[in-house]
Motif scaffolding. Structure first.
Motif, short mmCIF file in Angstrom:
data_model
loop_
_atom_site.label_atom_id
_atom_site.label_comp_id
_atom_site.label_asym_id
_atom_site.label_seq_id
_atom_site.Cartn_x
_atom_site.Cartn_y
_atom_site.Cartn_z
N SER A 120 -7.82 2.66 -4.64
CA SER A 120 -6.74 3.14 -4.61
C SER A 120 -6.28 2.98 -5.74
N ASP A 132 0.64 -1.03 0.06
CA ASP A 132 -0.17 0.16 0.17
C ASP A 132 0.78 1.30 -0.22
N ARG A 175 -4.59 8.37 3.99
CA ARG A 175 -5.51 7.42 2.99
C ARG A 175 -4.52 8.52 1.79
N TRP A 176 -3.81 9.29 2.13
CA TRP A 176 -2.58 9.95 1.01
C TRP A 176 -1.42 9.91 1.85
N PHE A 233 -3.55 7.17 -3.54
CA PHE A 233 -4.38 7.93 -2.23
C PHE A 233 -5.41 7.23 -2.37
N THR A 234 -6.08 6.74 -1.31
CA THR A 234 -7.11 6.33 -1.16
C THR A 234 -8.38 6.02 -0.85
N PHE A 235 -9.20 6.45 -2.13
CA PHE A 235 -10.43 6.65 -1.54
C PHE A 235 -11.85 5.38 -0.66
N SER A 236 -11.68 4.52 -0.69
CA SER A 236 -12.12 3.25 0.21
C SER A 236 -11.43 2.17 0.12
N ASP A 264 -4.86 11.23 7.61
CA ASP A 264 -4.92 9.73 8.52
C ASP A 264 -4.40 8.36 7.62
N GLN A 304 2.00 11.25 5.17
CA GLN A 304 1.71 11.16 4.78
C GLN A 304 -0.19 11.78 5.93
#
Length: 713
Positions: free
Chosen positions: A466, A46, A412-413, A459-462, A410, A407
């Motif tokens: 990602s 990730d 996600r990016w 970047f994680t949307f859900s 939190d 980061q």
């Protein structure tokens, strides 16, 4: 998530408890809460770069060496020149050979000797493998243009013994041992590991042309390899301390590896040897030190230093020319190079220094500075060839990398930016075969540097989606094998230029869970583009069976790859992947200004379409017996046909092709006593198909292996 749930539950209960007479049910039913955490393997995947993170896990019970596992990974192709102990060529997204670098716990594998093979690493000591594609993080400190393979070993804090023995076809026998022992009182930690391999590699070669005296013509026959035995033994002992006030880890180690390899062929199977062989002895001493809070509370130091002595002896003293039926004729030339008898000694001492400094501004921001220096010699002498002039060449390389990690939102990016500088110094003295090696056209002492830089972002949307992308401008300096040859089947090319290029990766991935978390489906899709200047590739002389590395001025590589994985509980796992890649010569004109016939041709001898499908079924607590497990694995590998030489040379109807291949492998493993005892049976190339690899070298046919592993924790 758990903390928020408990606080909410307490907030709900408190006012109700204040009024005990109010109507309320006798019981309260709460929905289950699933808390998902990321292990180290998942965190690597990730990150901001395009990387395959492969955990060994239960596959350690069946694997003979690491190459098999890597060959099943998305975008990776491992090609062998024969059976156990044969040279391999690992490609990542179209770039292969020396464009890919290898590491153990972030330390270059070359500290175990030049051209050290992945097959010499005990599988039992490996926790997981990280395969970086194209863009390589700066902390690895390498000039890899095609990517990097980082082998991460187990970091158990408990004492253990892990041993295995494997036997099977072609008189193959392999053994692994590793362990960890803490001496009570002193706190001294001992970590030994050992591996031994032997194989006659006497598998059957199919459709070999032999002269038939009775019919007066060549006929195709099946013959067995007769001069291809391989023996290797290696061992390492680490001793040191952990978790002390002055260090988190401080170890010294000694490593040794011995190899005895009979040489059956040159770079093509049409050239047969009957007495030539290669002997290698490597030993190294090293020390490593790691400390969080070094001098400053937020500063971490990771340092490593090693010295490696690598001695190789090529025995080529027979004036004979062999055929596949073991007959020979007496000649006036040796087997490999067609020149005078030789007992060629090659010593490649290596000094390596690595320091890594990491400063954490906060839990989400850090700055990393990495420095690696390698100094490798190339001393050559010959005990038989009186005309050979001994030489002592030296290659020195400095790689400096500075990277900043960040980061946001939190986690996600995630972003990483980095700068690199590659400094290369050569000091070359060899002058033999100057008409082949270009010894008369080079600057024998030179220092040059090549800048590099890059960025990566995810970047994680859900959980279902990602996105990640990365870019790097980088350089790759020639290795000793490419620049100076290997003393046997590879000529030197002293005029070889470093590669430079741009790497671009983009991809998306995600995972969906359903059915009460019983089922999960994960996917991973990515695309890549590489533009390489002075691309280094091997050129084959079919008549001699020799290689020499050369440059192609401009090569474009692009492709797409994807993986789909389905899991049902701890019972069934199905994985399939497919890779499509094209490497195209972009040189419209040759150096003399004339049109190039290979313009827009695919770079030859490289697979362009391949994939895998793998099924695993695990059944635990068989017949109600706790601690038992039965696992079945099935793997199918597909490789589309590709040209052996440039498409523009000759007519298409007469060109050599590596044919399309379908290879099936199946294994079954039984474990008992909580995985303490493990017995597995594997059949590779189940249907005994004729399979080829580098320069149309036949691989072994059907191969059956049996492995027993003992793990005491």
């Amino acid at each position: 998530m758990v903390r928020s749930f408990l606080l909410g539950l307490a907030f709900f209960i408190m006012p109700v408890a204040a009024f005990p007479q109010a109507e309320m049910p006798d019981t309260i039913t709460l929905k289950s809460v699933h808390v998902y955490g990321k292990n180290r393997v998942r965190r690597v995947h990730d990150g901001a770069f395009n990387v395959n993170a492969i955990r060994i896990g239960a596959q350690a019970n069946t694997l003979t060496d690491l190459n098999t596992l890597l060959d099943r990974s998305t975008g990776v192709r491992v090609r062998r020149e024969g059976g156990l102990g044969a040279d391999i060529d690992l490609s990542i997204n179209g770039l292969s050979g020396n464009a890919v670098r290898y590491f153990i716990d972030g330390v270059p594998l070359e500290t175990r000797g030049a051209e050290s093979a992945l097959s010499t690493i005990p599988v039992n000591i490996i926790h997981h493998v990280e395969v970086y594609k194209g863009v390589v993080p700066a902390y690895l400190g390498t000039d890899a243009l095609g990517g990097a393979v980082n082998i991460v070993t187990k970091k158990s804090r408990n004492n253990f013994v892990d041993a295995s023995v494997t036997g099977g076809s072609f008189n193959t026998l392999c053994g692994d041992f590793s362990g960890r022992f803490v001496l009570q009182g002193s706190g001294l930690v001992l970590q030994p590991s050992f591996r031994a391999d032997y194989s006659k590699n006497n598998y059957t070669m199919k459709d070999i042309e032999l002269w038939d005296e009775e019919t007066g013509r060549y006929v195709n026959r099946q013959v067995k390899r007769f001069h291809d035995a391989y023996r290797s033994w290696s061992g390492q002992l680490e001793a040191g301390f952990e978790n002390k006030s002055w260090t988190d880890a401080c170890f010294v180690s000694f490593y040794y590896n011995g190899v005895r390899k009979e040489l059956q062929t040159g770079q093509t199977q049409s050239v047969v040897y009957g007495e030539a062989e290669r002997r290698q002895d490597r030993w190294s001493v090293s020390a490593r030190y790691r400390k969080e809070g070094f001098l400053l509370p937020r500063l971490a130091l990771n340092a490593f230093v090693s010295f490696t002595h690598d001695h190789s002896l090529v025995v080529d003293s027979a004036y004979r020319k062999y055929r596949w039926d073991r007959t020979y004729i007496t000649t006036t030339r040796n087997e490999i190079t067609g020149r005078a008898r030789q007992l060629r000694h090659i010593e490649r001492p290596l000094l390596l220094l690595r320091t890594n400094w990491n400063y954490k501004f906060s839990a989400t921001r850090s700055l990393n500075l990495n420095y690696v220096m390698t100094r490798q010699g190339n001393r050559r002498r010959d005990d038989l060839d009186a005309d050979f002039v001994p030489t002592d060449d030296r290659l020195t390389k400095h790689v400096i990398g500075l990277s900043f990690d960040q980061q946001l939102m939190d986690g996600r990016w995630v972003n990483m930016v980095f700068l690199k500088d590659y400094i290369n110094h050569v000091n070359i003295h060899q002058n033999d075969l100057s008409w082949i090696t270009n010894a008369g056209t080079i600057d024998r002492q030179a220092t040059k540097h090549y800048p590099g830089y890059g960025i990566g972002s995810r970047f994680t949307f859900s959980p279902l989606l990602s996105l990640k992308a990365s870019f790097e401008h980088t350089a790759r300096l020639p290795l000793a094998r490419e620049l100076l040859g290997n003393g046997t089947t590879v000529y030197a090319n002293l005029a070889l230029r470093p590669e430079t290029g741009n790497n671009i990766n983009a991809g998306l991935y995600g995972e969906m869970r359903f059915g009460g978390d019983d089922h999960s489906i994960g996917y991973d899709l990515s695309a890549f583009y590489r533009h390489v200047k002075d691309f280094i590739y091997p050129v084959l002389s079919a008549s001699e069976g020799m290689l020499q590395y050369d440059n192609v001025r401009n090569v474009d590589m692009k492709g797409v790859e994807g993986e789909l994985k389905y899991r049902y509980r701890d019972f069934i796992e199905l994985t399939t992947n497919l890779t499509y890649q094209k490497s195209v010569d972009q040189n419209r004109y040759k150096a003399d200004g004339k049109p190039s016939v290979t313009y827009r041709n695919d770079v030859p001898n490289r697979p362009w379409l391949f994939g895998n499908a793998e099924l695993s079924i695990t059944r635990r607590d068989l017949f109600g017996i706790a601690g038992t497990a039965l696992r079945f694995d099935y793997n199918y590998h597909y490789t589309h046909w590709f040209f052996l030489t440039w498409e523009g040379y000759g007519t298409l109807s007469s060109k050599d092709r590596i044919p399309t291949q379908h290879i099936h492998t199946a294994s079954i493993t039984y474990s008992w006593k909580q995985m303490r005892y493990n017995l597995s049976l594997e059949c590779d190339n189940l249907f005994d198909r004729t399979a080829f690899d580098n320069f149309r070298m036949q691989k072994p046919g059907r191969q059956i292996m049996c492995k027993f592993r003992l793990f005491i924790h």
